[in-house]
Write a protein that holds these residues in place. Structure first.
Motif, PDB file in Angstrom:
ATOM      1  N   ASN A  73      -9.026  23.876   2.608  1.00 60.22           N
ATOM      2  CA  ASN A  73      -9.276  24.312   3.977  1.00 60.22           C
ATOM      3  C   ASN A  73     -10.333  23.435   4.653  1.00 60.22           C
ATOM      4  O   ASN A  73     -11.508  23.783   4.729  1.00 60.22           O
ATOM      5  CB  ASN A  73      -9.717  25.781   3.959  1.00 60.22           C
ATOM      6  CG  ASN A  73      -9.662  26.405   5.334  1.00 60.22           C
ATOM      7  OD1 ASN A  73      -9.644  25.693   6.346  1.00 60.22           O
ATOM      8  ND2 ASN A  73      -9.650  27.723   5.387  1.00 60.22           N
ATOM      9  N   LYS A  76     -12.294  25.013   7.727  1.00 61.44           N
ATOM     10  CA  LYS A  76     -13.392  25.928   7.394  1.00 61.44           C
ATOM     11  C   LYS A  76     -14.703  25.126   7.232  1.00 61.44           C
ATOM     12  O   LYS A  76     -15.736  25.484   7.799  1.00 61.44           O
ATOM     13  CB  LYS A  76     -13.055  26.670   6.099  1.00 61.44           C
ATOM     14  CG  LYS A  76     -14.187  27.471   5.505  1.00 61.44           C
ATOM     15  CD  LYS A  76     -13.716  28.212   4.261  1.00 61.44           C
ATOM     16  CE  LYS A  76     -14.853  28.858   3.495  1.00 61.44           C
ATOM     17  NZ  LYS A  76     -15.582  27.947   2.628  1.00 61.44           N
ATOM     18  N   LYS A  79     -15.939  23.741  10.547  1.00 56.70           N
ATOM     19  CA  LYS A  79     -16.629  24.767  11.348  1.00 56.70           C
ATOM     20  C   LYS A  79     -18.045  24.986  10.838  1.00 56.70           C
ATOM     21  O   LYS A  79     -18.967  25.202  11.605  1.00 56.70           O
ATOM     22  CB  LYS A  79     -15.838  26.082  11.315  1.00 56.70           C
ATOM     23  CG  LYS A  79     -14.627  26.061  12.222  1.00 56.70           C
ATOM     24  CD  LYS A  79     -14.169  27.471  12.600  1.00 56.70           C
ATOM     25  CE  LYS A  79     -12.798  27.409  13.260  1.00 56.70           C
ATOM     26  NZ  LYS A  79     -11.694  27.584  12.280  1.00 56.70           N
ATOM     27  N   GLU A  80     -18.189  24.924   9.540  1.00 56.90           N
ATOM     28  CA  GLU A  80     -19.523  25.136   8.939  1.00 56.90           C
ATOM     29  C   GLU A  80     -20.396  23.875   9.017  1.00 56.90           C
ATOM     30  O   GLU A  80     -21.494  23.837   8.482  1.00 56.90           O
ATOM     31  CB  GLU A  80     -19.363  25.544   7.468  1.00 56.90           C
ATOM     32  CG  GLU A  80     -18.715  26.906   7.289  1.00 56.90           C
ATOM     33  CD  GLU A  80     -18.377  27.220   5.823  1.00 56.90           C
ATOM     34  OE1 GLU A  80     -17.826  28.306   5.572  1.00 56.90           O
ATOM     35  OE2 GLU A  80     -18.643  26.364   4.947  1.00 56.90           O
TER      36      GLU A  80
END
Ligand SMILES: Nc1ncnc2c1ncn2[C@@H]1O[C@H](COP(=O)(O)OP(=O)(O)O)[C@@H](O)[C@H]1O
Ligand SMILES: [Mg+2]
Length: 240
Positions: A73, A76, A79-80
């Motif tokens: 992913n 994910k 985004k972090e």
């Protein structure tokens, strides 16, 4: 200090992993697993708190979708802010600018960088090997504060013939990905060609690509390279 490669089994062949701040070239023919290895390297780093930058010549959404097919992913981690993707288009005229990647590295304290692939430099220095070498050397030197994995394309691969490419002499390490044939069967293999300043195995090991990415089997001999047929065939080349 040695850093994990992100590929299960590969660390054992390297007797620990990659040296911090090393530059490592991954070479292989199309479909040999170069992009998968680079994705493993970046994602596993992000999981362990080492931020990564992935520079690609492909469309970013294509890379995200590809990673997803391997159960990774990327979004994910993006985004972090643990993974950053940058697209570097191939240009015949423009020299490749590494200003943007260097800026991202500096601002975000990036520890790992993957470049997929060095072809971007080949196009901008087409036919001029000296300029190509200089570009690659500049790239390696400008990335001395990170662990760098760069991909280069090999025209052909054979277990016994290694067509050395100019960039190989410039990197600290070279890893080869191969598909080895026996009769009608092919098997994916990996070999550490060189890794400056560290002891490592120089043998050829089998690998597979499946959900989760690349898995290397450091305690096994490739079926296709076994002298005797033994159980070759019964396992259908798939290791579990
Ligand atoms: N999701 C997947 N599941 C199983 N095998 C895959 C998957 N994605 C890619 N592969 C295998 O990996 C090969 C491509 O690996 P890749 O790293 O993209 O090659 P390259 O060396 O050209 O970058 C494919 O041809 C396929 O055999
Ligand atoms: Mg690829």
């Amino acid at each position: 200090m040695l850093m994990k490669t992100g590929v299960p089994g590969l660390d054992k062949i390297l007797k620990g992993g990659f040296r911090e701040n090393a530059s490592v070239l991954i070479k292989g023919a199309p479909g040999s697993g170069k992009t998968v290895l680079a994705l493993n390297f970046i994602i596993d780093g992000a999981k362990n708190g080492e931020k990564g930058l992935f520079i690609t010549t492909e469309d970013l959404d294509d890379v995200r979708a590809y990673a997803k097919t391997l159960g990774m992913n990327l979004e994910k981690y993006e985004k972090e802010k643990k993974v950053f993707l940058v697209s570097q288009t191939i240009s015949l005229k423009k020299l490749v600018s590494i200003a943007t990647p260097l800026d991202i590295i500096e601002r975000n304290k990036i520890k790992r960088v993957a470049i997929d692939s060095l072809t971007i430099f080949k196009f901008s220095t087409w036919g001029n090997e000296l300029n190509y070498r200089k570009e690659i050397l500049d790239l390696i030197n400008s990335m001395r504060k990170v662990l760098l994995v760069a991909i280069s394309e090999e025209d052909f691969t054979s277990v016994d013939i290694n067509g050395y490419q100019p960039e190989e002499y410039l990197f600290d390490g070279v890893i080869r990905l191969l598909k080895v044939r026996k009769n009608n069967r092919y098997e994916r293999c990996i070999q550490v060609v060189k890794m400056r300043g560290q002891d490592h195995s120089i043998d050829i090991y089998p690998l597979i690509i499946k959900e989760g990415g690349m898995f290397v089997y450091p305690d096994e001999i490739p079926f296709v390279l076994l002298e005797k047929e033994t159980d070759f065939g019964s396992k259908n080349g798939k290791r579990s």
